[in-house]
Design an enzyme around this catalytic site. Structure first.
Site, PDB file in Angstrom:
ATOM      1  N   GLU A 113     -10.572 -15.681   2.316  1.00 53.14           N
ATOM      2  CA  GLU A 113      -9.588 -15.150   1.386  1.00 53.14           C
ATOM      3  C   GLU A 113      -8.394 -16.087   1.386  1.00 53.14           C
ATOM      4  O   GLU A 113      -7.868 -16.338   2.476  1.00 53.14           O
ATOM      5  CB  GLU A 113      -9.160 -13.764   1.859  1.00 53.14           C
ATOM      6  CG  GLU A 113      -8.852 -12.814   0.731  1.00 53.14           C
ATOM      7  CD  GLU A 113      -8.649 -11.394   1.224  1.00 53.14           C
ATOM      8  OE1 GLU A 113      -7.486 -11.051   1.468  1.00 53.14           O
ATOM      9  OE2 GLU A 113      -9.640 -10.658   1.374  1.00 53.14           O
TER      10      GLU A 113
ATOM     11  N   SER B 289     -18.139   8.746  11.780  1.00 52.46           N
ATOM     12  CA  SER B 289     -17.156   8.935  12.850  1.00 52.46           C
ATOM     13  C   SER B 289     -17.899   9.452  14.086  1.00 52.46           C
ATOM     14  O   SER B 289     -18.989  10.020  13.968  1.00 52.46           O
ATOM     15  CB  SER B 289     -16.081   9.937  12.425  1.00 52.46           C
ATOM     16  OG  SER B 289     -16.681  11.190  12.209  1.00 52.46           O
ATOM     17  N   ARG B 290     -17.277   9.289  15.271  1.00 59.95           N
ATOM     18  CA  ARG B 290     -17.964   9.670  16.513  1.00 59.95           C
ATOM     19  C   ARG B 290     -18.427  11.117  16.479  1.00 59.95           C
ATOM     20  O   ARG B 290     -19.537  11.437  16.881  1.00 59.95           O
ATOM     21  CB  ARG B 290     -17.023   9.462  17.698  1.00 59.95           C
ATOM     22  CG  ARG B 290     -17.179   8.084  18.249  1.00 59.95           C
ATOM     23  CD  ARG B 290     -16.709   7.963  19.678  1.00 59.95           C
ATOM     24  NE  ARG B 290     -16.375   6.559  19.851  1.00 59.95           N
ATOM     25  CZ  ARG B 290     -15.138   6.091  19.868  1.00 59.95           C
ATOM     26  NH1 ARG B 290     -14.112   6.918  19.812  1.00 59.95           N
ATOM     27  NH2 ARG B 290     -14.904   4.805  19.978  1.00 59.95           N
TER      28      ARG B 290
ATOM     29  N   HIS C 125      -7.655  -8.799  -3.391  1.00 61.75           N
ATOM     30  CA  HIS C 125      -6.976  -7.998  -2.367  1.00 61.75           C
ATOM     31  C   HIS C 125      -5.738  -7.287  -2.959  1.00 61.75           C
ATOM     32  O   HIS C 125      -4.600  -7.586  -2.588  1.00 61.75           O
ATOM     33  CB  HIS C 125      -6.564  -8.871  -1.167  1.00 61.75           C
ATOM     34  CG  HIS C 125      -6.360  -8.070   0.086  1.00 61.75           C
ATOM     35  ND1 HIS C 125      -6.622  -8.568   1.343  1.00 61.75           N
ATOM     36  CD2 HIS C 125      -5.921  -6.805   0.283  1.00 61.75           C
ATOM     37  CE1 HIS C 125      -6.337  -7.654   2.256  1.00 61.75           C
ATOM     38  NE2 HIS C 125      -5.908  -6.569   1.632  1.00 61.75           N
ATOM     39  N   ILE C 126      -6.017  -6.344  -3.855  1.00 62.69           N
ATOM     40  CA  ILE C 126      -4.915  -5.628  -4.524  1.00 62.69           C
ATOM     41  C   ILE C 126      -4.928  -4.131  -4.198  1.00 62.69           C
ATOM     42  O   ILE C 126      -4.382  -3.321  -4.935  1.00 62.69           O
ATOM     43  CB  ILE C 126      -4.964  -5.828  -6.060  1.00 62.69           C
ATOM     44  CG1 ILE C 126      -6.318  -5.355  -6.650  1.00 62.69           C
ATOM     45  CG2 ILE C 126      -4.702  -7.279  -6.429  1.00 62.69           C
ATOM     46  CD1 ILE C 126      -6.297  -5.215  -8.172  1.00 62.69           C
TER      47      ILE C 126
ATOM     48  N   ALA D  54     -11.551  -3.021   2.728  1.00 62.57           N
ATOM     49  CA  ALA D  54     -10.935  -3.040   4.070  1.00 62.57           C
ATOM     50  C   ALA D  54     -10.565  -4.476   4.461  1.00 62.57           C
ATOM     51  O   ALA D  54      -9.434  -4.910   4.234  1.00 62.57           O
ATOM     52  CB  ALA D  54     -11.877  -2.387   5.052  1.00 62.57           C
ATOM     53  N   ARG D  55     -11.522  -5.203   5.009  1.00 62.92           N
ATOM     54  CA  ARG D  55     -11.304  -6.602   5.355  1.00 62.92           C
ATOM     55  C   ARG D  55     -12.573  -7.388   5.048  1.00 62.92           C
ATOM     56  O   ARG D  55     -13.680  -6.950   5.400  1.00 62.92           O
ATOM     57  CB  ARG D  55     -10.966  -6.758   6.844  1.00 62.92           C
ATOM     58  CG  ARG D  55      -9.582  -6.283   7.230  1.00 62.92           C
ATOM     59  CD  ARG D  55      -8.472  -7.172   6.649  1.00 62.92           C
ATOM     60  NE  ARG D  55      -7.149  -6.714   7.031  1.00 62.92           N
ATOM     61  CZ  ARG D  55      -6.385  -5.882   6.305  1.00 62.92           C
ATOM     62  NH1 ARG D  55      -6.817  -5.404   5.151  1.00 62.92           N
ATOM     63  NH2 ARG D  55      -5.184  -5.546   6.725  1.00 62.92           N
TER      64      ARG D  55
ATOM     65  N   GLY E 252     -11.144   6.804   8.802  1.00 69.69           N
ATOM     66  CA  GLY E 252      -9.715   6.971   9.089  1.00 69.69           C
ATOM     67  C   GLY E 252      -9.018   7.493   7.846  1.00 69.69           C
ATOM     68  O   GLY E 252      -9.631   8.123   6.986  1.00 69.69           O
TER      69      GLY E 252
HETATM   70  C1  DGY Z   1      -3.106  -3.537   4.446  1.00 68.52           C
HETATM   71  O1  DGY Z   1      -1.983  -3.034   4.397  1.00 68.52           O
HETATM   72  O2  DGY Z   1      -3.677  -3.726   5.518  1.00 68.52           O
HETATM   73  C2  DGY Z   1      -3.709  -3.909   3.144  1.00 68.52           C
HETATM   74  O3  DGY Z   1      -4.925  -4.524   3.276  1.00 68.52           O
HETATM   75  C3  DGY Z   1      -2.724  -4.784   2.394  1.00 68.52           C
HETATM   76  O4  DGY Z   1      -2.955  -4.675   1.026  1.00 68.52           O
END
Ligand code: DGY
Length: 313
Positions: free
Chosen positions: A254, A175-176, A273-274, A224-225, A154
């Site tokens: 987290e 990506s697809r 997470h910065i 990302a996450r 993305g």
């Molecule tokens: C978001 O905007 O999703 C980011 O992970 C925040 O820092």
């Protein structure tokens, strides 16, 4: 005049903009308000400005109706049950685009730091272990000519790929339209950078099997996450040498407690997470979130709405 509850101090003058038109209450502490406190404040409010740490689920919505808008201070909305908000007629705002470059910069900073063992080398200097003239000290990996795998192509994934191209890397992505599978990306890459959104399909999608597909010399980067990666599997993969290193801006859980076993793994860099934490980016995010709320409270469409179907109802 509506009542707005903001769950953290924000950089810039976004809160002043809200205060010029509405009655605004800001949670005064650095960490998130406990969920019961949030519910209590939200019951008194017409609209909320929330962080990723706030859980806006069906139960919350039921307990706090009627809200006229929720502006999430993030591009991701995995902390919000969008379907439940849509059902309740609540528009949810987010902050796309403005944090793309800052987050891609951080992904690349982590890649370079892991490739060149920046943490270890800095630590050596600080502890009086300068490796005087030693040709074998702190040998890292070449970035130019290496393959960078982007998982989740993305906005942020593509921006990270552009940085890789600038450093002479070969890019593979799944990506697809690419015809390349996740397994191919994992097998072929020297660096794997995660940029997928957190969904039921992607939660924990990097586990033992996927880590085993990676090269033993490969480095995993996650901005990302945290929940995309199974933390226990990553800890084992680092400890038994299945992969060579990891550099994370996001973790599961987290915050990651200081005594978490993951932190005993070798070749690991962890940031709190910065990704979007540059002054300009965070101020722009605050402006967008404020703009979303001002629109919602004026009965207009949020300019950055994560559940636009709410307006079709
Ligand atoms: C978001 O905007 O999703 C980011 O992970 C925040 O820092």
């Amino acid at each position: 005049m509506a009542r707005i509850y903001v769950t953290r101090h924000l950089p810039g003058d976004a809160v002043d903009r809200l205060r010029a038109a509405h009655d605004v209450d800001v949670w005064p502490e650095d960490g998130p308000p406990p969920q019961d406190v949030l519910v209590e404040h939200a019951r008194e409010a017409d609209a909320l400005l929330t962080m990723l740490t706030e859980r806006i689920d069906a139960e919350f919505i039921q307990a706090t109706q009627p809200l006229r808008g929720v502006a999430n201070y993030a591009v991701g909305t995995d902390n919000v049950d969008l379907a439940a908000c849509t059902d309740a007629g609540i528009p949810v705002g987010n902050t796309p685009d403005v944090l793309t470059d800052a987050t891609a910069d951080l992904a690349f900073a982590l890649l370079l730091a892991a490739a060149r063992r920046i943490r270890d080398a800095d630590e050596a200097v600080r502890t009086g272990n300068w490796p005087t003239g030693s040709p074998g000290a702190f040998l890292g990996q070449d970035v130019a000519g290496a393959t960078l795998g982007i998982v989740g192509y993305g906005r942020i994934g593509r921006a990270t790929a552009r940085r890789g191209e600038g450093f002479g890397m070969e890019i593979v992505q799944n990506s697809r339209s690419s015809g390349t599978t996740l397994d191919d990306v994992l097998e072929r890459s020297d660096f794997v950078s995660l940029h997928a959104p957190l969904t039921p399909q992607t939660r924990g999608f990097i586990g033992e099997r996927e880590l085993a597909l990676m090269k033993p010399t490969a480095i995993l980067i996650n901005t990302a996450r945290g929940e995309l990666v199974q933390t226990g599997a990553l800890e084992r993969a680092l400890k038994d040498g299945t992969i060579a290193g990891a550099a994370l801006d996001v973790t599961d859980p987290e915050p990651l407690p200081g005594d978490h076993p993951l932190l005993t793994a070798p070749n690991l860099t962890v940031l709190p997470h910065i990704g979007s934490a540059t002054r300009t980016t965070r101020e722009r995010m605050a402006d967008m979130a404020a703009g979303n709320l001002l629109a919602a409270l004026a009965g207009e469409r949020m300019p950055y709405c994560a559940n636009p179907e709410v307006y079709e109802r």
